[in-house]
Each structure stands twice: as C-alpha cells, then as structure tokens.
Design an enzyme around this catalytic site. Structure first.
Site: not given
Length: 287
Positions: A33, A149, A182, A207
């Site tokens: 996505y 992702k 993250e 990411l």
C-alpha cells in the site's frame, strides 16, 4: 456528503465498497500500500510514493495492475469525487483473488486495486505540532523486511494500541541490541547533543519513508547536518530534540518518551524549521 472509493474498475460509495473473501490481501496480507498527503489540492511527493509502490510490488512479485498514468488518473478522480483539498489518498494493491493456497496462484491472476481518500483538518495537525506528542518504547517484533510497505501490520497495530493505553500517541520500536528502529507508523529522528540530525540507516529494519527522504532534501537546503546511524534509547532520551515523520504528519515533535521529558518538554526549533520549509521543497502534483 457521501464518500466514494475505487475498487477493481468501479467507483462505488465508500459504504458499499467490498473485495472478494478470497482476495489474497484479505486472506494472507499478500498486498502492499501507499499513503500520500494531499495539501491545498495537490498530492505531495507523488512520484516518490509511486516509485516506492513499484519497488514494493517488485519485491513481492506482484505485477502492477495498470500503467502509472492510469493509476494517477484514478487517484485524482477519487480525490475529486470526495472533494478532498487537504487530507490523504490511500491505495492498496493485492495479488488478487484466487483459491486459498499459500503459493502464488497459477495461472497468475489479475492484481486487485483499491483507492480511497478522506479529508483531514489542518487545524488538528497544527495543534499537534504546537504541543508535541508522547511516545512509549516497545520491542521490535516485526518481520525482517519492513522496508517493503506491506499491509501486514499486526505488530504495529498492537504497538500503537499499547501506546494509546499508556496515554501516548506513538510507539517506538527498539531492536534486540537496544537501538531504536522507527515508530509504529513513522520514521524517527533525534537532534543529538552536537546538534546533528540523526536517523536510523534505511536498511531492511525500517521503511524508507518518502517524507524521510524529502526531509533530507529540506535539511540540505537549510544547511542542517544529517547522519544516518544507529542510536540507543539512552541517547534518544538525552537528545536535544526527538521527532517523527510520516506522509500525513510531516514532522511531529515528541516531547515525552516512557514518561521522561525530552529536553525542556516543548517542540524544538529544528523540527519547526524543517516543517516550515518542507512544502517549498516537496513535489506537488495538482489534483
């Protein structure tokens, strides 16, 4: 006003949008996505988002459902039908509908595409920027390829729920070596004691955020030194500033982590400078 979505060739009312029960995105999270911010009737950093979509699709071997120009046309139409001037557009591509089996369908089936959009109030974001947010640290128990992702976000869901139950707005993942990776839905940055802007290298453990990439361009324009390296929770807690970045948050200060106040407990000047300059540097594609 009713909302609208695009689902596999049709524009439908959002309330009526549906996918087949054997869509592999639903059954296996076999899907990727993207989320793009929309600001003042422009899609922000669209080219970089679609480049990353192509990379994600390639990494898990899904054939793109259509040429890029056609996809952009659909995104624009969904935004227009939902009358979004400031907000977000979401797109998801799955491997398609096939009999439930772990291996790829044979013969290959057509990929599924869903596009949605919604408005967001800029005043709500401005209030968060002004106050900053709280965060908690959690062990990073995600799979080893979070650079792709995918929609397989259960660890992120559980982490952010833990943050909510602790009265915080974000969870910060920490790896087995005690280094920060993250946020649950963001990339994370610190301004260290020397004034350098530091973030984790974009390896398989995080990411490669599009806002993260553009922020580096912004920092270069502002003359802010950026260093990609690992850093510990202890260093983060002693930092001059901590902030998170994402497509819909841009640059959001973190003022408390695990109940410990960061610096003076107020958003810092580096985050403010970056946020003020961000949209002058980011790509803007008119709807």
């Amino acid at each position: 006003m009713p909302r609208f979505a695009y689902v596999n060739g049709r524009y439908v009312r959002h309330a009526d949008a549906a996918v087949h029960i054997e869509d592999r995105g639903f059954v296996f999270a076999d899907a990727v996505y993207e989320v793009c911010q929309v600001r003042e009737r422009c899609i922000v950093d669209l080219s970089r988002h679609l480049d990353r979509l192509d990379r994600s699709l390639g990494e898990i071997r899904i054939r793109p459902p259509m040429p890029r120009a056609a996809l952009v046309g659909i995104m624009r139409e969904v935004l227009r039908r939902n009358r979004v001037a400031d907000g977000m557009v979401y797109l998801q591509v799955t491997r398609g509908v096939a009999r439930r089996d772990h291996v790829f369908p044979s013969p290959e089936v057509r990929a599924s595409l869903v596009v949605t959009a919604k408005s967001l109030d800029p005043a709500v974001s401005a209030a968060k920027y002004a106050a900053g947010i709280r965060a908690v640290t959690v062990p990073d128990n995600r799979w080893g390829r979070v650079d792709i992702k995918t929609v397989g976000l259960l660890p992120n869901v559980l982490a952010r729920q833990q943050a909510k139950e602790a009265g915080a707005q974000e969870a910060i993942f920490v790896d087995a070596e005690g280094n920060v990776t993250e946020g649950g839905a963001t990339n994370l940055w610190i301004v260290d004691r020397a004034g350098t802007l530091v973030t984790r290298p974009a390896d398989h453990a995080i990411l490669r955020g599009i806002t993260r990439t553009t922020l580096m361009d912004v920092a270069a324009k502002l003359g802010i030194l950026v260093e990609e390296r690992c850093f510990s929770v202890a260093e983060m807690l002693e930092a001059r500033e901590v902030f998170v970045t994402g497509a819909t948050t841009i640059c959001l200060p973190v003022v408390s982590i695990d109940g410990k106040t960061i610096a003076n407990g107020h958003p810092g000047m580096t985050a403010q400078k970056i946020r003020d300059a961000f949209f002058a540097v980011a790509e803007k594609t008119a709807i």
